[in-house]
Write a protein that holds these residues in place. Structure first.
Motif, mmCIF file in Angstrom:
data_model
loop_
_atom_site.group_PDB
_atom_site.id
_atom_site.type_symbol
_atom_site.label_atom_id
_atom_site.label_comp_id
_atom_site.label_asym_id
_atom_site.label_seq_id
_atom_site.Cartn_x
_atom_site.Cartn_y
_atom_site.Cartn_z
ATOM 1 N N SER A 52 12.464 -2.884 -4.352
ATOM 2 C CA SER A 52 13.068 -4.034 -3.893
ATOM 3 C C SER A 52 14.017 -4.099 -2.453
ATOM 4 N N ALA A 53 14.978 -2.973 -2.855
ATOM 5 C CA ALA A 53 15.889 -2.591 -1.839
ATOM 6 C C ALA A 53 15.251 -1.971 -0.801
ATOM 7 N N SER A 54 14.172 -1.237 -0.546
ATOM 8 C CA SER A 54 13.605 -0.432 0.626
ATOM 9 C C SER A 54 12.423 -1.262 1.165
ATOM 10 N N ARG A 55 11.970 -2.459 0.435
ATOM 11 C CA ARG A 55 10.870 -3.022 0.930
ATOM 12 C C ARG A 55 10.942 -4.331 0.697
ATOM 13 N N SER A 56 10.204 -5.362 1.742
ATOM 14 C CA SER A 56 10.351 -6.661 1.487
ATOM 15 C C SER A 56 9.320 -7.244 0.432
ATOM 16 N N ALA A 57 9.580 -8.541 -0.173
ATOM 17 C CA ALA A 57 8.702 -8.893 -0.915
ATOM 18 C C ALA A 57 7.225 -9.003 -0.373
ATOM 19 N N ALA A 58 7.183 -9.294 0.900
ATOM 20 C CA ALA A 58 5.859 -9.520 1.438
ATOM 21 C C ALA A 58 4.985 -8.182 1.475
ATOM 22 N N GLU A 59 5.839 -7.087 1.203
ATOM 23 C CA GLU A 59 5.109 -5.948 1.296
ATOM 24 C C GLU A 59 4.893 -5.290 -0.395
ATOM 25 N N LEU A 60 5.189 -5.992 -1.233
ATOM 26 C CA LEU A 60 5.040 -5.577 -2.447
ATOM 27 C C LEU A 60 4.095 -6.427 -3.431
ATOM 28 N N GLY A 61 3.515 -5.681 -4.052
ATOM 29 C CA GLY A 61 2.483 -6.208 -5.100
ATOM 30 C C GLY A 61 2.268 -5.608 -6.374
ATOM 31 N N VAL A 62 1.973 -6.119 -7.351
ATOM 32 C CA VAL A 62 1.730 -5.425 -8.643
ATOM 33 C C VAL A 62 0.540 -5.598 -9.068
ATOM 34 N N LEU A 64 -1.847 -5.268 -12.749
ATOM 35 C CA LEU A 64 -1.790 -5.250 -14.306
ATOM 36 C C LEU A 64 -3.226 -4.753 -14.870
ATOM 37 N N ALA A 65 -3.267 -3.726 -15.812
ATOM 38 C CA ALA A 65 -4.128 -3.224 -16.433
ATOM 39 C C ALA A 65 -4.672 -4.034 -17.469
ATOM 40 N N PRO A 66 -5.822 -4.105 -17.968
ATOM 41 C CA PRO A 66 -6.143 -4.983 -19.078
ATOM 42 C C PRO A 66 -5.261 -5.146 -20.467
ATOM 43 N N ASP A 67 -4.426 -4.275 -20.622
ATOM 44 C CA ASP A 67 -3.842 -4.190 -21.674
ATOM 45 C C ASP A 67 -2.398 -4.605 -21.328
ATOM 46 N N SER A 68 -1.827 -4.787 -20.204
ATOM 47 C CA SER A 68 -0.637 -5.321 -19.670
ATOM 48 C C SER A 68 -0.486 -6.665 -20.248
ATOM 49 N N GLU A 69 0.798 -6.962 -20.720
ATOM 50 C CA GLU A 69 1.280 -8.132 -20.960
ATOM 51 C C GLU A 69 1.918 -8.986 -19.561
ATOM 52 N N PRO A 70 1.484 -10.102 -19.213
ATOM 53 C CA PRO A 70 1.756 -10.625 -17.875
ATOM 54 C C PRO A 70 3.480 -11.048 -18.008
ATOM 55 N N ALA A 71 3.752 -11.481 -19.229
ATOM 56 C CA ALA A 71 5.114 -12.150 -19.382
ATOM 57 C C ALA A 71 6.127 -11.164 -18.881
ATOM 58 N N GLU A 72 5.591 -9.773 -18.693
ATOM 59 C CA GLU A 72 6.511 -8.948 -18.403
ATOM 60 C C GLU A 72 7.204 -8.894 -16.773
ATOM 61 N N ILE A 73 6.100 -9.692 -16.125
ATOM 62 C CA ILE A 73 6.830 -9.747 -14.638
ATOM 63 C C ILE A 73 7.129 -11.263 -14.230
ATOM 64 N N VAL A 74 7.142 -12.057 -15.167
ATOM 65 C CA VAL A 74 7.601 -13.376 -14.955
ATOM 66 C C VAL A 74 8.698 -13.626 -14.052
ATOM 67 N N GLY A 75 9.714 -12.820 -14.202
ATOM 68 C CA GLY A 75 11.019 -13.010 -13.721
ATOM 69 C C GLY A 75 10.885 -11.987 -12.215
ATOM 70 N N ASP A 76 10.073 -11.506 -11.999
ATOM 71 C CA ASP A 76 9.596 -10.788 -10.531
ATOM 72 C C ASP A 76 8.678 -11.545 -9.676
ATOM 73 N N PHE A 77 8.364 -12.850 -10.035
ATOM 74 C CA PHE A 77 7.424 -13.341 -9.071
ATOM 75 C C PHE A 77 8.094 -13.632 -7.526
ATOM 76 N N ASP A 78 9.219 -13.779 -7.577
ATOM 77 C CA ASP A 78 9.837 -13.856 -6.266
ATOM 78 C C ASP A 78 10.125 -12.632 -5.486
ATOM 79 N N LYS A 79 9.704 -11.431 -6.007
ATOM 80 C CA LYS A 79 9.793 -10.312 -5.304
ATOM 81 C C LYS A 79 8.428 -9.652 -4.962
ATOM 82 N N LEU A 80 7.507 -10.486 -5.348
ATOM 83 C CA LEU A 80 5.889 -9.841 -5.097
ATOM 84 C C LEU A 80 5.247 -11.066 -4.617
ATOM 85 N N ALA A 81 4.343 -10.565 -3.377
ATOM 86 C CA ALA A 81 3.389 -11.209 -2.572
ATOM 87 C C ALA A 81 2.111 -11.390 -3.357
#
Length: 186
Positions: A52-62, A64-81
């Motif tokens: 987050s410090a080295s790239r803008s949110a417009a350059e970052l995406g994540v 998820l694997a099929p066994d990932s829990e989407p709740a783990e990134i809810v707080g990061d929505f604003d940091k991901l394009a």
């Protein structure tokens, strides 16, 4: 440059998908390519602050694997394009549930991309689960895949694109017709 289907159009894909090494090792931050990157969830979680410090949110995406829990990134929505969901094989449907959870339960509004073994036959169903971008498997025809969106004219069950099931839509239509008919002067 590779292409994707996004909002039912073929566009250039300017994102680089970063996968772990064969042994599961995640790349170091210094090894990441310049520009927009789709990172594995584990790398994002381990290096969130540095990324987050080295790239803008417009350059970052994540992704998820099929066994990932989407709740783990809810707080990061604003940091991901972009949030991508991996479909490692055609028959693995867990990604559909992840898409619906992100859209319906967690309210994700950004680009939701399907990656991996994405085939024409899946596109309509992925769309109904909230996906709006699709990285088709490399051996598939994009023009032919676009036709998949128009193959079904009626869906019975409710989904992200239309939460009301068919029986409710029909009942509402009949009620509206009856109301309109009762207002017609004799």
């Amino acid at each position: 440059m590779a292409s994707i289907i996004k909002n039912r159009a073929i566009v250039n894909d300017d994102w680089t998908l970063v996968r772990p090494a064969e042994d599961g090792a995640l790349p170091a931050l210094s090894e990441l390519p310049a520009g927009k990157v789709l990172l594995p969830l584990a790398l994002w979680q381990a290096e969130r602050d540095a990324l987050s410090a080295s790239r803008s949110a417009a350059e970052l995406g994540v992704w998820l694997a099929p066994d990932s829990e989407p709740a783990e990134i809810v707080g990061d929505f604003d940091k991901l394009a972009v949030i991508a969901v991996d479909f490692p094989v055609f028959r693995d449907g867990r990604g559909y549930s992840i898409g619906r959870l992100l859209r319906e339960r967690y309210g994700y509004k950004g680009e939701l991309r399907a990656i991996g073994d994405v085939l024409r036959d899946q596109l309509t169903f992925m769309f109904r689960c909230g996906f709006d971008a699709y990285a088709l498997r490399a051996d598939k025809d994009f023009e032919d895949a676009l036709k998949a969106f128009d193959e079904f004219s009626v869906q019975y069950q409710g989904a992200v694109d239309n939460p009301s099931p068919l029986f409710r839509r029909r009942a509402a239509s009949q009620a509206a017709a009856q109301t309109a008919a009762s207002k017609v002067p004799a």
